[in-house]
Design a protein around this motif. Sequence first.
Motif, mmCIF file in Angstrom:
data_model
loop_
_atom_site.group_PDB
_atom_site.id
_atom_site.type_symbol
_atom_site.label_atom_id
_atom_site.label_comp_id
_atom_site.label_asym_id
_atom_site.label_seq_id
_atom_site.Cartn_x
_atom_site.Cartn_y
_atom_site.Cartn_z
ATOM 1 N N GLN A 1 -3.711 14.155 -3.033
ATOM 2 C CA GLN A 1 -3.764 13.480 -2.037
ATOM 3 C C GLN A 1 -5.357 13.058 -1.730
ATOM 4 O O GLN A 1 -5.411 11.894 -1.296
ATOM 5 N N ASP A 2 -6.006 13.994 -2.155
ATOM 6 C CA ASP A 2 -7.522 13.659 -1.858
ATOM 7 C C ASP A 2 -8.064 12.574 -2.848
ATOM 8 O O ASP A 2 -8.682 11.582 -2.518
ATOM 9 N N LEU A 3 -7.733 12.815 -4.085
ATOM 10 C CA LEU A 3 -8.096 11.882 -5.065
ATOM 11 C C LEU A 3 -7.373 10.500 -4.839
ATOM 12 O O LEU A 3 -7.992 9.281 -4.897
ATOM 13 N N ILE A 4 -6.134 10.472 -4.361
ATOM 14 C CA ILE A 4 -5.571 9.037 -4.223
ATOM 15 C C ILE A 4 -6.124 8.388 -2.847
ATOM 16 O O ILE A 4 -6.377 7.329 -2.984
ATOM 17 N N ILE A 5 -6.448 9.221 -2.106
ATOM 18 C CA ILE A 5 -7.241 8.529 -0.736
ATOM 19 C C ILE A 5 -8.445 7.985 -1.227
ATOM 20 O O ILE A 5 -8.750 6.857 -0.849
ATOM 21 N N SER B 1 -4.490 -2.181 4.995
ATOM 22 C CA SER B 1 -4.281 -1.341 3.686
ATOM 23 C C SER B 1 -5.307 0.067 3.829
ATOM 24 O O SER B 1 -4.660 1.050 3.852
ATOM 25 N N VAL B 2 -6.376 0.172 4.427
ATOM 26 C CA VAL B 2 -7.150 1.173 4.786
ATOM 27 C C VAL B 2 -6.393 2.152 5.788
ATOM 28 O O VAL B 2 -6.312 3.134 5.669
ATOM 29 N N THR C 1 0.824 -1.247 0.030
ATOM 30 C CA THR C 1 -0.092 -0.039 -0.029
ATOM 31 C C THR C 1 0.847 1.250 0.040
ATOM 32 O O THR C 1 0.524 2.213 -0.705
ATOM 33 N N ILE C 2 1.872 1.350 0.721
ATOM 34 C CA ILE C 2 2.782 2.305 1.059
ATOM 35 C C ILE C 2 3.424 2.840 -0.489
ATOM 36 O O ILE C 2 3.494 3.876 -0.862
ATOM 37 N N THR C 3 4.016 1.560 -0.893
ATOM 38 C CA THR C 3 4.527 1.757 -2.387
ATOM 39 C C THR C 3 3.579 2.196 -3.374
ATOM 40 O O THR C 3 3.955 3.114 -4.209
ATOM 41 N N ILE C 4 2.633 1.727 -3.487
ATOM 42 C CA ILE C 4 1.504 1.994 -4.645
ATOM 43 C C ILE C 4 1.011 3.435 -4.278
ATOM 44 O O ILE C 4 0.806 4.436 -5.292
ATOM 45 N N PHE D 1 3.340 10.577 -6.684
ATOM 46 C CA PHE D 1 4.522 11.226 -7.619
ATOM 47 C C PHE D 1 3.944 11.290 -9.181
ATOM 48 O O PHE D 1 4.106 12.129 -9.638
ATOM 49 N N GLY D 2 3.313 10.294 -9.616
ATOM 50 C CA GLY D 2 2.640 9.960 -11.015
ATOM 51 C C GLY D 2 1.774 11.174 -11.166
ATOM 52 O O GLY D 2 1.730 11.918 -12.185
#
Length: 172
Positions: free
Chosen positions: A47-51, A76-77, A22-25, A31-32
């Motif tokens: 970060q909002d979108l990623i979460i 993961s959550v 989860t951390i790596t993804i 970054f992407g």
Amino acid sequence: MEYTSIFDAIPREAALHTVLQTITIYWLLLFGLRIVGRRVFGEMGPQDLIILLLIAESCDLGLANEKAGYWGTIASVLTILVMGGIIERVPFIRKWLDGPTVVLCKDGQPDRKQMRKCLVDEDDLEKVAREYGMESYRDFNIIVLEGDGSLTGIVKPEFRRLQKQEAPGMVS
């Protein structure tokens, strides 16, 4: 492979594996999305979108180790929420994510190179002008792309006086 449920013992090794995945993804996506650019996000922070995306995916066990089952989803959550909290509280990461303001138009002259780089076109500049009650982006001293993806401008002094006369309650 048997699914691990809430009533089974926590598979510590598989849950740790899930946390690391989860951390790596999370960081890969962060970054992407940062590389893609701010205008893609509009007013939403990356970060909002990623979460939102990762929590939805992790609930489907997409980020969890197969052996971890239910506990992998929980790991993961929780990892996603902790990473989001860290990013909100660490100023240099927030500053990096928001990025600096970028001047797109100065003295009514658009900087086409910066506009291309930031995925902004002339229609976007005209939209800013309409939002300020002006006829054209050429009536601005400066228009910038803010760190959050919004466009703001400073109206030329001669147009500020006209703006105040036409709309006394409007703030410039």
